[in-house]
Write an enzyme that holds these catalytic residues in place. Structure first.
Site, PDB file in Angstrom:
ATOM      1  N   LEU A  47      69.020   6.711  65.786  1.00 54.70           N
ATOM      2  CA  LEU A  47      69.672   5.411  65.913  1.00 54.70           C
ATOM      3  C   LEU A  47      68.628   4.322  66.172  1.00 54.70           C
ATOM      4  O   LEU A  47      67.774   4.493  67.045  1.00 54.70           O
ATOM      5  CB  LEU A  47      70.652   5.452  67.090  1.00 54.70           C
ATOM      6  CG  LEU A  47      71.557   4.227  67.187  1.00 54.70           C
ATOM      7  CD1 LEU A  47      72.670   4.310  66.143  1.00 54.70           C
ATOM      8  CD2 LEU A  47      72.154   4.083  68.571  1.00 54.70           C
ATOM      9  N   LYS A  69      76.112   4.498  64.222  1.00 55.43           N
ATOM     10  CA  LYS A  69      76.615   4.718  65.578  1.00 55.43           C
ATOM     11  C   LYS A  69      78.092   5.096  65.487  1.00 55.43           C
ATOM     12  O   LYS A  69      78.985   4.272  65.702  1.00 55.43           O
ATOM     13  CB  LYS A  69      76.388   3.459  66.429  1.00 55.43           C
ATOM     14  CG  LYS A  69      76.431   3.732  67.921  1.00 55.43           C
ATOM     15  CD  LYS A  69      75.818   2.597  68.698  1.00 55.43           C
ATOM     16  CE  LYS A  69      76.034   2.714  70.186  1.00 55.43           C
ATOM     17  NZ  LYS A  69      75.481   3.934  70.792  1.00 55.43           N
ATOM     18  N   TYR A  93      81.103   2.608  66.882  1.00 54.44           N
ATOM     19  CA  TYR A  93      81.209   1.930  68.171  1.00 54.44           C
ATOM     20  C   TYR A  93      79.905   1.246  68.528  1.00 54.44           C
ATOM     21  O   TYR A  93      78.869   1.435  67.876  1.00 54.44           O
ATOM     22  CB  TYR A  93      81.624   2.916  69.269  1.00 54.44           C
ATOM     23  CG  TYR A  93      80.520   3.817  69.779  1.00 54.44           C
ATOM     24  CD1 TYR A  93      80.002   4.840  68.987  1.00 54.44           C
ATOM     25  CD2 TYR A  93      79.977   3.636  71.055  1.00 54.44           C
ATOM     26  CE1 TYR A  93      78.994   5.669  69.461  1.00 54.44           C
ATOM     27  CE2 TYR A  93      78.965   4.456  71.533  1.00 54.44           C
ATOM     28  CZ  TYR A  93      78.481   5.468  70.737  1.00 54.44           C
ATOM     29  OH  TYR A  93      77.473   6.273  71.198  1.00 54.44           O
ATOM     30  N   GLU A 133      65.090  11.654  68.808  1.00 57.60           N
ATOM     31  CA  GLU A 133      65.503  10.747  69.883  1.00 57.60           C
ATOM     32  C   GLU A 133      66.111  11.569  71.000  1.00 57.60           C
ATOM     33  O   GLU A 133      66.076  12.799  70.958  1.00 57.60           O
ATOM     34  CB  GLU A 133      66.496   9.717  69.340  1.00 57.60           C
ATOM     35  CG  GLU A 133      67.760  10.342  68.758  1.00 57.60           C
ATOM     36  CD  GLU A 133      68.762   9.329  68.218  1.00 57.60           C
ATOM     37  OE1 GLU A 133      68.651   8.124  68.527  1.00 57.60           O
ATOM     38  OE2 GLU A 133      69.682   9.753  67.497  1.00 57.60           O
TER      39      GLU A 133
HETATM   40  N1  PMP Z   1      70.168   6.916  70.411  1.00 51.49           N
HETATM   41  C1  PMP Z   1      71.435   7.324  70.655  1.00 51.49           C
HETATM   42  C2  PMP Z   1      71.916   8.585  70.008  1.00 51.49           C
HETATM   43  C3  PMP Z   1      72.276   6.577  71.496  1.00 51.49           C
HETATM   44  O1  PMP Z   1      73.534   6.970  71.721  1.00 51.49           O
HETATM   45  C4  PMP Z   1      71.766   5.409  72.120  1.00 51.49           C
HETATM   46  C5  PMP Z   1      72.626   4.630  73.063  1.00 51.49           C
HETATM   47  N2  PMP Z   1      73.498   3.793  72.371  1.00 51.49           N
HETATM   48  C6  PMP Z   1      70.451   5.009  71.835  1.00 51.49           C
HETATM   49  C7  PMP Z   1      69.677   5.787  70.979  1.00 51.49           C
HETATM   50  C8  PMP Z   1      69.864   3.756  72.442  1.00 51.49           C
HETATM   51  O2  PMP Z   1      70.408   2.617  71.828  1.00 51.49           O
HETATM   52  P1  PMP Z   1      70.568   1.230  72.607  1.00 51.49           P
HETATM   53  O3  PMP Z   1      69.229   0.869  73.168  1.00 51.49           O
HETATM   54  O4  PMP Z   1      71.010   0.288  71.552  1.00 51.49           O
HETATM   55  O5  PMP Z   1      71.581   1.442  73.694  1.00 51.49           O
END
Ligand code: PMP
Length: 293
Positions: free
Chosen positions: A209, A153, A39, A185
């Site tokens: 991620l 993701k 997603y 993270e």
């Molecule tokens: N890490 C994880 C596990 C996440 O779910 C998200 C949110 N999508 C992020 C980091 C931050 O990613 P982004 O800045 O692309 O929203």
């Protein structure tokens, strides 16, 4: 396309636009049975998608990582995302986009013929509360016990869900994850710290991620001559940090001012965070202006 009410927005399921309450996915969908899918959440401000190309690049990477052919090229994805934004009941929207490996017999092995399920829906995009931006938020830490491909993701989010609930139970905004004593993270965000005036963040590995907001923040740090480095961050450094930030498409950039009940630095959002928040907001405004031009 007509715009729908907030309770029943128009969604897109396998190319068909219909009200949410009419969208149906078969129970044999592998997304339901196995969490077999990926997603994205793409923010749009004033109906302008933000960093769409980066989200589509990451989607393509996640699909390749789970060996699922991308059902659309970027042009088609952009068309679908824009249509969902246009029919959304809000001007600021997060477009949830999911692709699963479709329906098949309940067997772990991929079905012989894969007809992916493609679903897009608008979510109300709430900017972080003023008080959270001004005062910072509290976080707890936990051992990162997720699988070893957190760079993809995927919709298999149970690990993130259980870890996030720890912070909910503690009345905190996020759970910051440590794997064997090293920062990875947050459960739905990336983490950066400031030590002695230098912005530090862990390198891209399969354990976290590659966040789009994180990428923007690092670009801005570079463009504005803010000292920064990408390297592994030990738990001791996290706990001794002058500032801790979390980033995500929905939270943007927030300061963590309390970690496991202890103040971070002075216990107030720090000066480097304040500077980043200013340049992040300027950048966002400039992107929006350029999109409207
Ligand atoms: N890490 C994880 C596990 C996440 O779910 C998200 C949110 N999508 C992020 C980091 C931050 O990613 P982004 O800045 O692309 O929203």
């Amino acid at each position: 396309m007509t715009r729908a009410g907030a309770a029943n927005p128009i969604v897109c399921l396998n190319g068909e636009f219909l009200p949410l309450d009419q969208a149906r996915v078969p129970v044999m969908d592998r997304g339901f049975l196995f969490g077999d899918g990926v997603y994205e959440v793409i923010p749009a401000y004033d109906r302008q998608p933000f960093r769409l190309a980066g989200h589509l690049r990451r989607l393509d990477r996640s699909l390749a990582g789970i060996r699922l052919a991308n059902p659309h090229d970027d042009g088609k994805w952009a068309e679908l995302v824009r249509a969902v934004i246009e029919s959304a009941p809000w001007d600021d929207v997060g477009v949830l986009l999911q692709v699963t490996r479709g329906s098949g017999p309940r067997e772990h092995a991929f079905p012989a013929q894969v007809m992916p399920t493609v679903f897009l829906m608008p979510l109300a995009l709430q900017p972080p509360e003023q008080v959270a931006v001004a005062r910072g938020v509290a976080a707890v830490t936990a051992q990162d016990n997720r699988w070893l491909r957190c760079d993809l993701k995927t919709i298999s989010l149970l690990g993130n869900v259980l870890l996030r609930q720890l912070s909910v139970d503690a009345g905190c905004a996020e759970t910051i994850l440590l794997r064997d004593g090293w920062l990875t993270e947050g459960t739905a965000s990336n983490v950066l710290i400031v030590r002695d005036g230098v912005l530090l963040t862990p390198p891209e590995t399969p354990l976290l991620l590659p966040g789009i907001t994180h990428e923007v923040v690092l670009e801005l740090a570079r463009a504005h001559g803010m000292a920064h480095a990408t390297r592994p961050i030990h738990e001791d450094e996290l706990r001794a940090a002058d500032e801790i930030w979390i980033t995500s498409s929905t939270k943007e950039v927030l300061a963590v001012t309390c970690l496991d009940g202890h103040p971070v630095g002075t216990g107030r959002p720090g000066p480097i965070f304040q500077r980043m928040l200013r340049v992040y907001r300027e950048y966002k405004r400039a992107v929006m202006r350029a999109g409207r031009a």
